[in-house]
Write a protein that holds these residues in place. Structure first.
Motif, PDB file in Angstrom:
ATOM      1  N   GLU A  55       0.819  -1.220   0.000  1.00  0.00           N
ATOM      2  CA  GLU A  55       0.000   0.000   0.000  1.00  0.00           C
ATOM      3  C   GLU A  55       0.846   1.260   0.000  1.00  0.00           C
ATOM      4  O   GLU A  55       0.539   2.216  -0.713  1.00  0.00           O
ATOM      5  N   LEU A  59       0.678   4.046  -2.872  1.00  0.00           N
ATOM      6  CA  LEU A  59       0.342   5.450  -2.590  1.00  0.00           C
ATOM      7  C   LEU A  59       1.410   6.385  -3.134  1.00  0.00           C
ATOM      8  O   LEU A  59       1.096   7.450  -3.683  1.00  0.00           O
ATOM      9  N   ARG A  79      -7.056   4.789  -1.393  1.00  0.00           N
ATOM     10  CA  ARG A  79      -6.838   3.437  -0.842  1.00  0.00           C
ATOM     11  C   ARG A  79      -7.778   2.413  -1.471  1.00  0.00           C
ATOM     12  O   ARG A  79      -7.396   1.266  -1.681  1.00  0.00           O
ATOM     13  N   ARG A  83      -6.573  -0.880  -3.394  1.00  0.00           N
ATOM     14  CA  ARG A  83      -7.066  -2.232  -3.058  1.00  0.00           C
ATOM     15  C   ARG A  83      -7.565  -2.954  -4.309  1.00  0.00           C
ATOM     16  O   ARG A  83      -7.308  -4.141  -4.498  1.00  0.00           O
TER      17      ARG A  83
END
Length: 188
Positions: A55, A59, A79, A83
């Motif tokens: 993650e 980002l 987010r 995902r």
């Protein structure tokens, strides 16, 4: 060219035979090759296997392309996009490029578009970049027996790793149609 310092980048190589003639002969030159195959018969090569992005890396990639302020302003939507892309850099890069081209489109709108599992492959295309294209190329590279097994299921699609019915929680994965948990496709 033998005494020149060169860095040659060969992206998406399919075989050693394809890249061997492109490798410079000088001792000061280097070659960076990306490939879905290991190219184990390429003498002197050092393989570095890259996994999927976590993650934080995702980002950073999204922020680098569309701007940190935009990601920070809609962190929850960012987010959700991450995902759904499930660590696949190509998928995330495509989404980021599409968002870059539409600076006023909310990230939440893109997340909603991606959440529609029946349209996900269509959404993951920009210019000549396409997740579908990578899957199709991988399918074509399979031998006849595996290809026949996949063709008989007629189910190349995206589905949730957790077998969830909620489309917004369906991360990107490739399924051969079996009920076993799907394995992650290889992408460059």
């Amino acid at each position: 060219m033998a005494d020149s310092k060169l860095l040659v980048v060969l992206d998406d190589a399919h075989s050693t035979a394809q890249v061997r003639p492109l490798i410079p002969g000088g001792i000061h030159s280097r070659v960076l090759i990306t490939s879905l195959d290991r190219l184990a018969d390429l003498q002197g090569a050092r393989a570095v296997v890259l996994g999927c992005m976590n993650e934080d890396s995702s980002l950073r990639l999204l922020s680098t392309i569309i701007g940190r302020a935009r990601v920070d302003a809609e962190l929850a939507a960012a987010r959700q996009i991450i995902r759904i892309c499930n660590g696949l850099s190509l998928a995330l890069r495509i989404v980021a490029i599409r968002l870059l081209g539409r600076p006023h489109r909310p990230l939440a709108c893109m997340a909603d578009r991606l959440a529609r599992a029946d349209r996900l492959l269509d959404e993951l295309t920009v210019g000549d970049l396409s997740v579908r294209g990578c899957f199709d190329a991988g399918y074509q590279a399979l031998g006849p027996a595996p290809r026949h097994g996949m063709a008989s299921t007629r189910r190349w699609h995206y589905r949730s790793l957790a077998h969830s019915k909620r489309a917004s929680s369906a991360p990107l994965c490739w399924s051969s149609g079996s009920d076993a948990p799907p394995s992650r496709p290889r992408t460059s």
